[in-house]
Write an enzyme that holds these catalytic residues in place. Structure first.
Site, short mmCIF file in Angstrom:
data_model
loop_
_atom_site.label_atom_id
_atom_site.label_comp_id
_atom_site.label_asym_id
_atom_site.label_seq_id
_atom_site.Cartn_x
_atom_site.Cartn_y
_atom_site.Cartn_z
N ASP A 130 -1.85 -30.39 -34.50
CA ASP A 130 -1.70 -29.17 -33.57
C ASP A 130 -2.05 -29.76 -32.09
O ASP A 130 -1.87 -28.11 -31.38
CB ASP A 130 -2.31 -28.19 -35.18
CG ASP A 130 -1.34 -28.15 -35.56
OD1 ASP A 130 -2.70 -27.91 -36.50
OD2 ASP A 130 -0.46 -27.34 -36.15
N HIS A 168 -8.66 -35.21 -39.47
CA HIS A 168 -7.47 -34.83 -40.72
C HIS A 168 -8.24 -35.39 -41.66
O HIS A 168 -8.84 -36.02 -42.21
CB HIS A 168 -6.41 -35.14 -39.83
CG HIS A 168 -5.15 -35.15 -40.92
ND1 HIS A 168 -4.92 -35.23 -42.23
CD2 HIS A 168 -4.31 -34.09 -40.68
CE1 HIS A 168 -3.92 -35.16 -42.77
NE2 HIS A 168 -2.83 -34.28 -41.51
C1 SDX Z 1 -2.88 -29.36 -40.16
O1 SDX Z 1 -2.97 -31.52 -44.87
C2 SDX Z 1 -2.30 -31.48 -43.77
O2 SDX Z 1 -1.23 -32.42 -44.06
C3 SDX Z 1 -2.47 -30.78 -43.26
C4 SDX Z 1 -1.78 -30.85 -41.83
C5 SDX Z 1 0.16 -31.28 -42.50
O3 SDX Z 1 0.61 -31.00 -41.37
O4 SDX Z 1 -0.05 -29.69 -43.02
O5 SDX Z 1 -1.75 -31.88 -41.20
C6 SDX Z 1 -1.67 -29.68 -40.46
O6 SDX Z 1 -3.97 -28.80 -41.07
C7 SDX Z 1 -3.74 -30.63 -39.89
C8 SDX Z 1 -4.84 -29.72 -39.04
C9 SDX Z 1 -5.47 -28.56 -38.32
N1 SDX Z 1 -7.48 -28.76 -38.45
C10 SDX Z 1 -7.84 -28.10 -37.51
O7 SDX Z 1 -7.30 -28.85 -36.26
C11 SDX Z 1 -8.97 -27.66 -37.67
C12 SDX Z 1 -9.79 -28.49 -36.76
N2 SDX Z 1 -9.99 -29.89 -37.79
C13 SDX Z 1 -11.11 -29.80 -39.01
O8 SDX Z 1 -11.15 -28.51 -38.97
C14 SDX Z 1 -10.96 -31.20 -39.75
O9 SDX Z 1 -10.80 -32.50 -39.40
C15 SDX Z 1 -10.38 -30.15 -41.00
C16 SDX Z 1 -10.33 -29.50 -41.56
C17 SDX Z 1 -8.62 -31.03 -40.61
C18 SDX Z 1 -10.25 -31.55 -42.10
O10 SDX Z 1 -11.86 -31.41 -42.71
P1 SDX Z 1 -12.72 -32.57 -44.22
O11 SDX Z 1 -11.47 -33.21 -44.39
O12 SDX Z 1 -12.60 -31.69 -45.29
O13 SDX Z 1 -13.55 -33.65 -43.01
P2 SDX Z 1 -15.39 -32.64 -42.86
O14 SDX Z 1 -14.78 -31.13 -42.60
O15 SDX Z 1 -15.66 -33.14 -44.37
O16 SDX Z 1 -15.10 -33.52 -41.38
C19 SDX Z 1 -15.92 -34.46 -41.42
C20 SDX Z 1 -16.98 -34.78 -40.89
C21 SDX Z 1 -18.08 -33.50 -40.49
O17 SDX Z 1 -19.38 -33.52 -39.67
P3 SDX Z 1 -20.40 -34.61 -40.97
O18 SDX Z 1 -20.73 -33.56 -42.04
O19 SDX Z 1 -20.24 -35.69 -40.97
O20 SDX Z 1 -21.53 -35.11 -39.64
O21 SDX Z 1 -16.29 -34.46 -39.24
C22 SDX Z 1 -16.72 -33.87 -38.52
C23 SDX Z 1 -17.13 -32.86 -39.61
O22 SDX Z 1 -18.55 -31.76 -39.06
N3 SDX Z 1 -15.55 -32.84 -37.53
C24 SDX Z 1 -15.29 -32.53 -36.87
C25 SDX Z 1 -13.74 -32.11 -37.23
N4 SDX Z 1 -13.05 -32.15 -37.73
C26 SDX Z 1 -14.09 -32.85 -38.12
N5 SDX Z 1 -16.56 -31.57 -36.03
C27 SDX Z 1 -15.84 -31.56 -34.90
N6 SDX Z 1 -14.37 -31.22 -34.76
C28 SDX Z 1 -13.23 -31.18 -35.80
N7 SDX Z 1 -12.21 -31.15 -35.36
#
Ligand code: SDX
Length: 424
Positions: free
Chosen positions: A359, A302
């Protein structure tokens, strides 16, 4: 409270007001930075940028805190109802009995759709994704209620918009679902209460009280979440003074993405894939950690919560309750729990503060309630609507609000002259 910060850049010293919010959050007000120095800030994805001041929802990602108008989500989920929470978000205070009854009556006034909207719904193929249906049909409402095209957000528009959209969006969703299963729509019966009415329009017959209560809790948990991607989209579109249906329709489209609200459908598809693959979730955790693999663990991570998403904790308990009540043994829940247990101990996830989000478990409850997987994100819309509407209203009532128009840093070609095709 405001004091000043000093920014020294390229020999210049610029003073920036420091703003402190009611929960002690601190921001640099850069609204005059460019005028003072010609300098802008750059923040891909607005990770560190506040777009507004808001009094609707407070999140503390480090402590896993979520409050609507100051009330902890845990108390609202336990003691309130979705329509009461919708009233609270939109009107800033919990309703009195009289205000609550009036709000319920207002929603009940919109227990049907214009014939033309039903006609539009009937044109969609049964294979259409519900998010495309809901988004386009909400936008189409502006064609049947021209009074909303007034670019001023008058009191009449503000007083009518939320109950109307809450009343009509559940009918749009249920009527389209009934079409996809070849059944006639079932009329809304608002006297049953918001969640129970929706479920009876979807499935007909008697709706179990505890099942309706579980849905009501899910809708409360989804009701608002400050400046997430879709709420920010509603604000951006609303800032141009487009009509409220256009703003909400844009928010629905932003929510559709699987990095945002589309994740609940993606979680179920991921769990199904793990089950089909023999249930070895460790293999999928390795895929999620592999930088060369685009696969991410859906429902994990998140932007704000670097601790447990408080909603996920509540949904996980509701999951167990609903499955027990309905006497459902869902192997997907076992896979989800196993996945969570392994991921929470894995260094990759621990280091990046990746926890289950709202989710991760919600889809399992929706599945237990009989909601088809491709409708899960539309269920998120049903819950988030009052939050979007509250963000839209706060924006339109803010005298300091400006049309959203970010800047950029240009990294393209410098000036060059046109070359005739014969000389290229
Ligand atoms: C919602 O914003 C809100 O409030 C949203 C929400 C709401 O109520 O409106 O809470 C609802 O959208 C919840 C999120 C649902 N999405 C998912 O579950 C999809 C999977 N999650 C990711 O795609 C991710 O965690 C996000 C999109 C939710 C957040 O992404 P960020 O904040 O841009 O973080 P990032 O992509 O910069 O990740 C940081 C690191 C990265 O690794 P490094 O480059 O540091 O090595 O964490 C890793 C990412 O690759 N990472 C994950 C991951 N989420 C982040 N690696 C594997 N699986 C994951 N799910």
């Amino acid at each position: 409270m405001s004091d000043n910060a000093k920014l020294d850049v390229r020999g210049e010293s610029i003073e920036l007001p420091v703003i402190t919010g009611s929960e002690g959050e601190v921001a640099l007000d850069i609204s005059k930075l460019r005028a003072q120095s010609g300098i802008i800030t750059l923040d891909n994805g607005f990770v560190n940028t506040g777009s507004c001041s808001s009094a609707i929802t407070f999140l503390n990602g480090e402590k896993g805190i979520l409050r609507y108008r100051g009330y902890p989500i845990e108390q609202l989920a336990e003691k309130s109802s979705f329509s009461e929470v919708a009233y609270l978000l939109y009107n800033k205070e919990l309703p009195t009995k009289a205000q609550s009854d009036k709000f319920t009556e207002q929603i009940a006034k919109y227990a049907s759709l214009p014939d033309g909207i039903n006609g539009i719904l009937n044109q969609f193929p049964a294979t259409a994704h519900p998010m495309g249906v809901v988004s386009s049909t909400v936008s189409a409402l502006s064609c049947f209620y021209p009074e909303f095209l007034n670019s001023e957000a008058t009191d009449d528009i503000k007083n009518q918009a939320l109950p109307q959209l809450m009343g009509q969006i559940k009918i749009i969703m249920a009527n389209f679902y009934r079409k996809t299963i070849g059944k006639d729509p079932i009329a809304s019966n608002p006297s049953l209460g918001y969640s129970k009415d929706f479920l009876q329009m979807m499935f007909g017959g008697e709706v179990d009280k505890e099942v309706a209560e579980a849905l009501d809790i899910l809708l409360i948990l989804h009701a608002d979440h400050e400046q997430n991607c879709s709420a920010s989209t509603v604000r951006v579109v609303g800032s141009s003074h487009a009509n409220v249906f256009a703003s909400i329709s844009a928010g629905i489209d932003a929510l559709w993405g699987q990095l945002h609200g589309g994740a609940n459908q993606a979680v179920l598809e991921m769990l199904e894939a793990i089950k089909k693959d023999g249930g070895d979730y460790k293999k999928f955790i390795d895929k999620a950690k592999d930088k060369n693999d685009p696969f991410r663990l859906m429902g994990f991570g998140h932007r704000v919560y670097k601790n447990f998403d408080p909603r996920a904790k509540i949904i996980k308990v509701a999951c167990d309750t609903v499955l027990e009540k309905l006497n459902i043994q869902d192997p997907l829940l076992d896979i989800a729990k196993g996945l969570e247990e392994v991921a929470l101990k894995d260094e990759y996830f621990v280091q990046r503060n990746l926890y289950p989000n709202v989710d991760f478990y919600s889809g399992i409850i929706y599945k237990a309630l009989g909601i088809p997987t491709n409708m899960f994100t539309a269920m998120f819309v049903l819950g988030r609507l009052p939050g979007w509407m509250s963000q839209w209203k706060e924006l339109r009532e803010d005298p300091a609000a400006k049309i959203a128009r970010p800047r950029q840093i240009y990294v393209g070609e410098n000036e060059r002259n046109y070359v005739d095709i014969k000389d290229r």
